[in-house]
Design an enzyme around this catalytic site. Structure first.
Site, PDB file in Angstrom:
ATOM      1  CB  CYS A  11      -1.023  -0.038   1.134  1.00 39.73           C
ATOM      2  SG  CYS A  11      -2.473   0.970   0.759  1.00 39.73           S
ATOM      3  CD  GLU A  49      -1.478  -6.662   4.842  1.00 45.30           C
ATOM      4  OE1 GLU A  49      -0.928  -6.969   3.768  1.00 45.30           O
ATOM      5  OE2 GLU A  49      -1.788  -5.486   5.124  1.00 45.30           O
ATOM      6  CG  HIS A  62      -3.636  -3.819   2.804  1.00 44.33           C
ATOM      7  ND1 HIS A  62      -2.794  -3.309   3.757  1.00 44.33           N
ATOM      8  CD2 HIS A  62      -4.223  -2.756   2.207  1.00 44.33           C
ATOM      9  CE1 HIS A  62      -2.873  -1.985   3.751  1.00 44.33           C
ATOM     10  NE2 HIS A  62      -3.728  -1.625   2.823  1.00 44.33           N
TER      11      HIS A  62
END
Ligand code: GLN
Length: 541
Positions: free
Chosen positions: A382, A510, A508
């Protein structure tokens, strides 16, 4: 009939309720039951989106664009679920809904009160999540500590749920700290006893108590907890310190917690299957290799600010039997002392995470430059993606004054700029580009190799993006945008083919990483760090 399990906490917060809640879910899933998990946050914010990660930990983003408490991340990781924003209930949401109903005239004539109007709203929200997800068991964790003023309406609501749902369909679990005194090494249960008393004072008698202690509690502590908690000794469990957080469901199940819960709720007793989970845990605690990663960020002082990222790195590490050592470095360190950037030579990889605002941005750019020039594996997420574009524009494309308008609104070369639809937005809450969006991947790129697909969905949380006016210039100089939005107008992934591993994404990864199913960009990064360390000429995915 849905079964409801409620988890409360005592003595102090951050005692690991989220992990215990996730672990209960895991024990039930291992027995074939379908579960969901709800987090109650008694703060007045409507959602976690407006909160500073430095004070409250990261904001977790769900597929449907919810900006939620980081405990939802633990639920998703432990239970491999994709939850919805409804799974996070706050005081702000509840009051907003009740007040809107009042203004609409739904309660016409009546005085609107905490009991029953606010508590009814809470109960109906918990039930709706459970019914929509069509689960056997719904877990609800009440944030904060028993005794907090803010938590009272929620505790009252879950107290009433026992009456309405029945004893055999509800279970209260209380998690509290048992400290060990430095000098005498004694386990002290008195604070826990007080927190149980506090819970009883408002009408909730726990069915299970989980002692959070650095070591397994001894028989004396166990006896006291059971006696003063008014529960049998086999209803007391201990969440003690383990090497990996992912071991917690296993240690609680070994103590009999899974079968105790099933018996108590009248669920058919089944033998748990933890095979895949154990495989993952073994890979985490018995690694063959090790890599050292520098996380250069702005909230480096609080590891919880980056918890999904550090977990995704760990998932990636487990997939290549690698222990990932993360060193948290404040980006401003490099701004104050530019020579310090040389310390990054010691690392196998450089990671620049999400971020907001100008503090530390130049330091992050210095770290990215160092990674690029020294061929050290780099992953940017990001803000890390955006700053990699700024660095490349400045130092490779010759646009010396390039910047993001988030950092310098009057920059000569706004290579990163506010998305057009963000202009004129005044409200800060829930107004970013949020949640899962489709990304189209370019064939024959590293992205394609990692994702093994030409179409992916990833979660977002940003206001700025690559300015299309500069895309051609950046690509002409060797940067490849290997992932874009379906209309081709938003840049989502960048990579540098001339580099060992230089990869960054606007999204993202994650948030979708799971134990045993690591997110491709995090796995790719850790594997690249390892392969480079082992002397390979290119990463071997
Ligand atoms: N501040 C940047 C933006 O709003 C990046 C956000 C982030 O890193 N999540 O676009």
């Amino acid at each position: 009939m849905v079964k409801y399990i409620f988890v409360t906490g005592g003595v102090l917060s951050s005692v690991g309720k989220g992990i215990v809640t996730s672990s209960i879910g895991k024990m039930l899933q291992a027995r074939g039951f379908k579960v969901t998990a709800i987090k109650i946050d008694p703060y007045v914010n409507v959602d976690a989106g407006t909160m500073n990660p430095y004070m409250h930990g990261e904001v977790y983003v769900t597929d449907d664009g919810g900006e939620t408490d980081l405990d939802l991340g633990w639920y998703e990781r432990f239970l491999d679920l994709d939850l919805r924003k409804e799974n996070n209930i706050t005081t702000g949401i509840v009051y907003k809904a009740v007040i809107e109903k009042e203004r609409r005239g739904d309660f016409l004539g009546r005085c609107v009160q905490i009991v029953p109007h606010v508590t009814n709203e809470i109960k109906s929200r918990i039930r709706n999540v459970a019914l929509n997800a069509k689960v056997d068991v719904a877990l609800t964790e009440v944030g904060g500590t028993v005794g907090d003023i803010e938590g009272l309406p929620f505790l009252e609501a879950i107290r009433q749920m026992r009456l309405e749902e029945g004893y055999e369909n509800t279970l209260y679990v209380h998690v509290a700290l048992v400290p060990i005194l430095d000098v005498t090494k004694e386990m002290k249960t008195k604070p826990l006893q007080h927190s149980v008393n506090e819970l009883r004072r408002i009408g909730i008698q726990p069915d299970i108590i989980v002692a959070r202690c650095s070591k397994m509690i001894d028989s004396e502590a166990l006896r006291k907890i059971a006696l003063f908690g008014t529960i049998p000794e086999n209803a007391v469990f201990c969440s003690y310190n383990v090497e990996s957080i992912y071991q917690v469901p296993l240690i609680l199940d070994e103590q009999g917690m899974g079968s105790f819960i099933c018996k108590r709720l009248g669920l058919p007793e089944r033998k748990p299957d933890f095979e895949n989970w154990r495989k993952f845990v073994d890979a985490v605690i018995n690694p063959e290799y090790e890599v050292k990663i520098a996380l250069v960020g702005k909230y480096a002082g609080l590891a919880d600010s980056y918890v999904s990222m550090s977990e995704a790195l760990r998932h990636g590490g487990a997939a290549c039997k690698t222990k990932v050592n993360i060193h948290y470095i404040e980006a401003e360190t490099f701004e104050k002392n530019p020579n310090k950037v040389q310390m990054l030579k010691e690392f196998d990889g450089i990671f620049v995470p999400y971020g907001f605002g100008s503090r530390g941005a130049e330091g992050k750019i210095m770290a990215i430059k160092f990674a690029r020039e020294n061929n050290i594996p780099f992953l940017g997420i990001c803000f890390g993606f955006q700053l990699a574009v700024v660095e490349f524009a400045r130092n490779v494309c010759g646009l010396e004054k390039a910047n993001s308008t988030e950092i310098d609104p009057n920059t000569l070369h706004p290579v990163i700029d506010l998305m057009p639809e963000q202009r004129g937005i005044e409200y800060k809450g829930a107004t970013m580009r949020l949640g899962a969006h489709k990304i189209v991947i370019k064939p024959n790129t590293m992205a394609h190799m990692l994702y093994k697909s030409e179409e992916i969905y990833e979660r977002h949380r940003h206001r700025f993006e690559v300015n299309m006016d500069y895309a051609e210039k950046l690509e002409k100089n060797g940067l490849v945008f290997s992932g874009r939005s379906p209309d081709g107008r938003r840049m989502e992934i960048l990579e540098l083919p001339s580099h060992f591993f230089f990869f960054a994404t606007q999204f993202h990864g994650e948030f979708k990483s799971r134990p045993g199913k690591p997110d491709p960009e995090y796995y790719g990064f850790v594997k690249a760090c390892l392969d480079k360390k082992l002397g390979k000429t290119k990463p071997d995915f």
